[in-house]
Design an enzyme around this catalytic site. Structure first.
Site, short mmCIF file in Angstrom:
data_model
loop_
_atom_site.label_atom_id
_atom_site.label_comp_id
_atom_site.label_asym_id
_atom_site.label_seq_id
_atom_site.Cartn_x
_atom_site.Cartn_y
_atom_site.Cartn_z
N GLU A 185 1.09 -1.26 -0.04
CA GLU A 185 -0.03 -0.03 -0.09
C GLU A 185 0.84 1.21 0.08
OE1 GLU A 185 -2.69 -0.46 3.45
OE2 GLU A 185 -3.74 -2.03 2.41
N GLU A 300 -6.06 -8.36 -0.03
CA GLU A 300 -6.28 -8.29 1.22
C GLU A 300 -7.91 -7.69 1.43
OE1 GLU A 300 -2.30 -6.41 2.57
OE2 GLU A 300 -4.03 -5.84 4.02
O1 AHR Z 1 -3.69 -4.01 9.57
C1 AHR Z 1 -2.86 -4.79 8.52
C2 AHR Z 1 -2.56 -4.01 7.54
O2 AHR Z 1 -3.65 -3.64 6.50
C3 AHR Z 1 -1.47 -4.77 6.41
O3 AHR Z 1 -0.25 -4.66 6.71
C4 AHR Z 1 -1.67 -3.65 5.24
O4 AHR Z 1 -1.43 -4.17 3.96
C5 AHR Z 1 -3.11 -3.13 5.24
O5 AHR Z 1 -3.32 -1.93 5.51
#
Ligand code: AHR
Length: 505
Positions: A185, A300
């Site tokens: 990100e 994710e």
């Molecule tokens: O809260 C975990 C994080 O969420 C991860 O490491 C990231 O990719 C996302 O912002």
């Protein structure tokens, strides 16, 4: 002779229920990629160390991997696992995690020491035991395009410095890792090594060129968002090298304060993932990469943000003990299960573009599985994956829904039913997966499909005794899928409140 009901196309007088499902006239089934049932694991808290990798556990195999976890992941046929991060990767140097001598490194992202005893080779070995594809996310934060491509050499070549290093480390055959992402990100201020829009496209382009120069058939991803201001420039600079763009979603913001949203508010969030997908599809089309030329990896996703105060507040630092609040079993309820089912339904409805999705994470934190010294706990979300991967057919049959509304707080509302019809390749078998988001009422659904339906339809139902029901150590099966026979009345089935149902016919 067994009496069959011929369910005609739904006519107003027949639709006792306001909820009707019609097959889209002239539509053709679409095969979906089972990699939408993928997962993600990060070097965060107890996901790796004390999660999947625990040499001192009584369940550990010769490599230190928990065999009870591996068996559970085989039950849900995990197809792909993304690793090692997540934010973690933006300061991770992969070479620290290979070879006979591993030096512990201070993990600046999560502000703990990483022993580096679980690195690339252990990850690949674990993936082979689980039976899933490895998917490596590279460091576009403090890393370089050359470091990324060296990692590809280490995994996929048997010549050159890095390929020969892998062989010297005891792995004669290449790992053949196909799935690689440039960055995590890097668009966010919370990310170490964040990049500007102007930096990101060229960095991805040059990283892609180097990585493809090592393995030309890679499936290549880049960190993106459903915001065109970030993703359109990325696609213009680097799209020609990419197979996927990665987007992420967490809808209950629990980073800093661990107060999970109640069931009804979670149901009001169930349309958001599809809205993100639709926005992203629009960006791909605007950039000239529509129609599947570049696909979406929702790599994710979870209803709940992970709890780790004060992520992104660099002057405040982390409250490390607060991470234990992710383990509280009562926060993983039917809200998590039904939101997750609606998320997967959104991916299935866009099966032509959404090709991969990774639940975040797979073990501990907000995972589908929680591990403890005496065994594992399958949270409600585990059973969602179990039902989808083991009960659905391989094709999505496009359908039109007409569904009543469910009212939430502050004038929010959502369709009360959310479902997808799947069909076998030869068209002989159907599996309808449908969510009833109503916390109190059962809801009727008219199956308006022009097919003879048996009067009694076999079903599998996950609902618990209440919307807030959950599993915990000592009550591992409080919420678990149950067999249930559904009787078709006037072309309708009645779906239990707060339930996920799969009907097979
Ligand atoms: O809260 C975990 C994080 O969420 C991860 O490491 C990231 O990719 C996302 O912002």
């Amino acid at each position: 002779m067994k009496k069959h009901l011929l369910i005609l196309l739904s006519l107003p007088f027949m639709a006792h229920a306001q909820n009707t499902m019609n097959i889209v006239e002239g539509s053709s089934p679409i095969k979906y990629n089972n990699m939408i049932f993928g997962h993600f694991i990060e070097h965060f808290d107890t996901q790796i160390y004390g999660g999947i990798f625990d040499p001192n556990s009584k369940f550990a195999d010769e490599d230190g991997f928990r065999t009870d976890v591996i068996e559970a992941l085989k039950q849900i046929k995990v197809p792909i696992v993304r690793w090692p991060g997540g934010c973690f990767v933006s300061t991770y140097h992969w070479v620290d995690g290979v070879g006979p001598e591993r030096q512990p490194v201070y993990d600046k992202t999560w502000q703990v020491e990483d022993p580096n005893t679980f690195g690339t080779d252990e990850y690949i070995k674990w993936c082979r035991k689980v039976g899933c594809e490895p998917y490596i996310c590279t460091n576009a934060g403090t890393g370089t395009p050359e470091e990324m491509s060296d990692w590809v050499e280490y995994c996929n070549l048997s010549v050159g410095k890095w390929g020969r290093m892998r062989m010297a480390n005891g792995y004669a055959e290449p790992h053949n890792v196909k799935y690689w992402s440039v960055g995590n990100e890097n668009w966010g201020a919370h990310e170490l090594g964040a990049r500007t829009v102007q930096e990101w496209g060229p960095l991805v382009r040059e990283s892609a060129k180097l990585m493809l120069s090592v393995s030309k058939d890679l499936k290549l991803f880049a960190a993106a968002t459903s915001n065109k201001n970030w993703t359109l420039p990325l696609l213009r600079e680097a799209g020609r090298h990419l197979n996927y763009i990665s987007i992420h979603g967490y809808w209950d913001p629990l980073f800093h304060h661990n107060n999970p949203a109640p069931f009804i508010d979670c149901m009001m969030k169930t349309d958001a993932p599809e809205q993100d997908i639709q926005r992203t599809i629009g960006i791909l089309e605007e950039a000239g990469f529509g129609g599947g030329r570049i696909k979406i990896a929702y790599d994710e996703w979870n209803l709940r943000n992970w709890h780790h105060p004060w992520h992104g507040n660099f002057r405040r630092g982390f409250d490390l003990e607060a991470r234990r609040k992710n383990d509280i079993p009562s926060q993983y309820t039917m809200a998590d299960a039904l939101f997750s089912a609606c998320f997967l339904n959104a991916c299935l409805r866009h099966a032509d573009i959404v090709d991969i999705a990774c639940f975040s994470p797979i073990v501990n934190t907000r995972g589908a599985i929680f591990v403890h010294p005496e065994g594992i706990l399958k949270r409600t979300t585990f059973h969602v994956f179990d039902m989808y991967v083991n009960l659905l057919e391989d094709y999505v049959q496009p359908i039109d829904w007409n569904t009543e509304r469910l009212e939430g707080n502050k004038n929010a509302s959502t369709g009360v039913l959310d479902g997808v019809l799947t069909i076998s390749e030869d068209g002989t078998r159907h599996a309808l997966v449908v969510v009833n988001k109503d916390p109190k009422q059962s809801r009727k659904l008219t199956l308006a499909i022009n097919k003879k339906l048996p009067r009694r339809i076999e079903g599998k139902v996950l609902c618990g005794a209440s919307p807030d029901d959950y599993n915990e150590i000592g009550a591992e099966n409080r919420v678990t899928p149950e067999d249930r026979m559904f009787v078709l009345k006037d072309g309708c089935v009645e779906l239990p409140p707060h339930s996920l149902t799969v009907l097979r016919f």
